[in-house]
Design a protein around this motif. Structure first.
Motif, PDB file in Angstrom:
ATOM      1  N   ASP A   3      39.318  82.602  14.147  1.00  0.00           N
ATOM      2  CA  ASP A   3      39.863  83.956  14.227  1.00  0.00           C
ATOM      3  C   ASP A   3      41.153  84.018  15.045  1.00  0.00           C
ATOM      4  N   THR A 123      38.362  92.495  16.571  1.00  0.00           N
ATOM      5  CA  THR A 123      37.453  93.388  15.868  1.00  0.00           C
ATOM      6  C   THR A 123      36.454  93.960  16.871  1.00  0.00           C
ATOM      7  N   THR A 124      35.730  94.993  16.461  1.00  0.00           N
ATOM      8  CA  THR A 124      34.755  95.589  17.381  1.00  0.00           C
ATOM      9  C   THR A 124      33.705  94.584  17.838  1.00  0.00           C
ATOM     10  N   GLN A 126      34.081  91.371  18.143  1.00  0.00           N
ATOM     11  CA  GLN A 126      34.791  90.472  19.055  1.00  0.00           C
ATOM     12  C   GLN A 126      35.054  91.137  20.400  1.00  0.00           C
ATOM     13  N   LYS A 127      35.412  92.419  20.378  1.00  0.00           N
ATOM     14  CA  LYS A 127      35.596  93.153  21.634  1.00  0.00           C
ATOM     15  C   LYS A 127      34.317  93.102  22.462  1.00  0.00           C
ATOM     16  N   ASP A 171      41.395  97.790  11.065  1.00  0.00           N
ATOM     17  CA  ASP A 171      40.034  97.524  11.521  1.00  0.00           C
ATOM     18  C   ASP A 171      40.001  97.171  13.001  1.00  0.00           C
ATOM     19  N   VAL A 172      40.927  96.323  13.461  1.00  0.00           N
ATOM     20  CA  VAL A 172      40.888  95.888  14.853  1.00  0.00           C
ATOM     21  C   VAL A 172      41.379  96.961  15.818  1.00  0.00           C
ATOM     22  N   GLU A 174      40.854 100.313  15.331  1.00  0.00           N
ATOM     23  CA  GLU A 174      40.100 101.555  15.174  1.00  0.00           C
ATOM     24  C   GLU A 174      39.423 101.985  16.480  1.00  0.00           C
TER      25      GLU A 174
END
Length: 222
Positions: A3, A123-124, A126-127, A171-172, A174
């Protein structure tokens, strides 16, 4: 590395990152202001997650030359630039290629963890993984300073943030637009999440949140 996406999308552009960031978001001024939010002490271990080319690390060194500085980033080209900056400044910091979601450090190693303009690239899931990893490597009495784009408050701010969303992905970004980062920090084991600063850029406001690990839950009485 899984990623991994360079900050300017292509590895060949990474050497130009400092020049672009200086114009786009006044990066050097931004990082200097972020470093001023941390009351660093001699001997503290400080980790910069997503250290990039080392600009924030340099300002942290200026604030407290006796702090022990560590940086991780997934971009080997950015890390090479940071190494060069460190040598020129005579700073003995430790840089490691690693993802924010898999930090190569033992539990509780750091008194301070900072991360700036990293989370809008994740991404959520990953966050959430990154926050859990930061919580893991942070001393129970330590602190986190996380700076990234907050929720736009007006349509003009939303319009200013649109180029970032188009470049990095809807997406990342949002969770940033929805103002979810403070709640994600709490859900990942942090308490006393507070806004320390809101810093204007051409692409909207960057919010700096400070948080401390939540105390362990007390066992239920028998």
């Amino acid at each position: 590395m899984r990623d991994f996406r360079p900050a300017l999308a292509f590895p060949a552009l990474t050497p130009w990152f400092d020049a672009v960031a200086k114009v786009a978001i006044r990066d050097d001024v931004l990082k200097r202001r972020l470093s001023a939010l941390l009351p660093l002490e001699p001997g503290q271990s400080v980790l910069d997650v997503g250290c990039g080319t080392g600009t924030l690390l340099l300002h942290l060194h200026e604030r407290q030359p006796q702090a022990r500085l560590f940086g991780v980033d997934a971009d080997p080209v950015a890390l090479a630039i940071a190494e060069q900056k460190g040598r020129r400044a005579g700073v003995a910091w430790s840089l490691t290629r690693a993802s924010a979601t898999e930090l190569p450090f033992p539990d509780g190693q750091f008194e301070v963890v900072v991360t700036s303009l990293v989370f809008h690239h994740l991404t959520t899931p990953q966050k959430q993984r990154a926050l859990r990893e930061i919580r893991r490597v942070l001393n129970p009495r330590g602190r986190l300073l996380l700076a990234d784009y907050g929720a736009p408050q007006t349509w003009l701010e939303a319009l200013a943030f649109l180029p970032v969303r188009l470049f990095d992905g809807f997406d990342v970004t949002e969770a940033n637009v929805q103002g979810q980062l403070p709640d994600q920090m709490r859900q990942s084991g942090f308490a006393t999440v507070e806004c320390r600063a809101e810093l204007p850029t051409a692409f909207g406001y960057i919010t700096a949140w400070q948080a401390q690990p939540a105390p362990p839950a007390e066992p239920m009485p028998a």
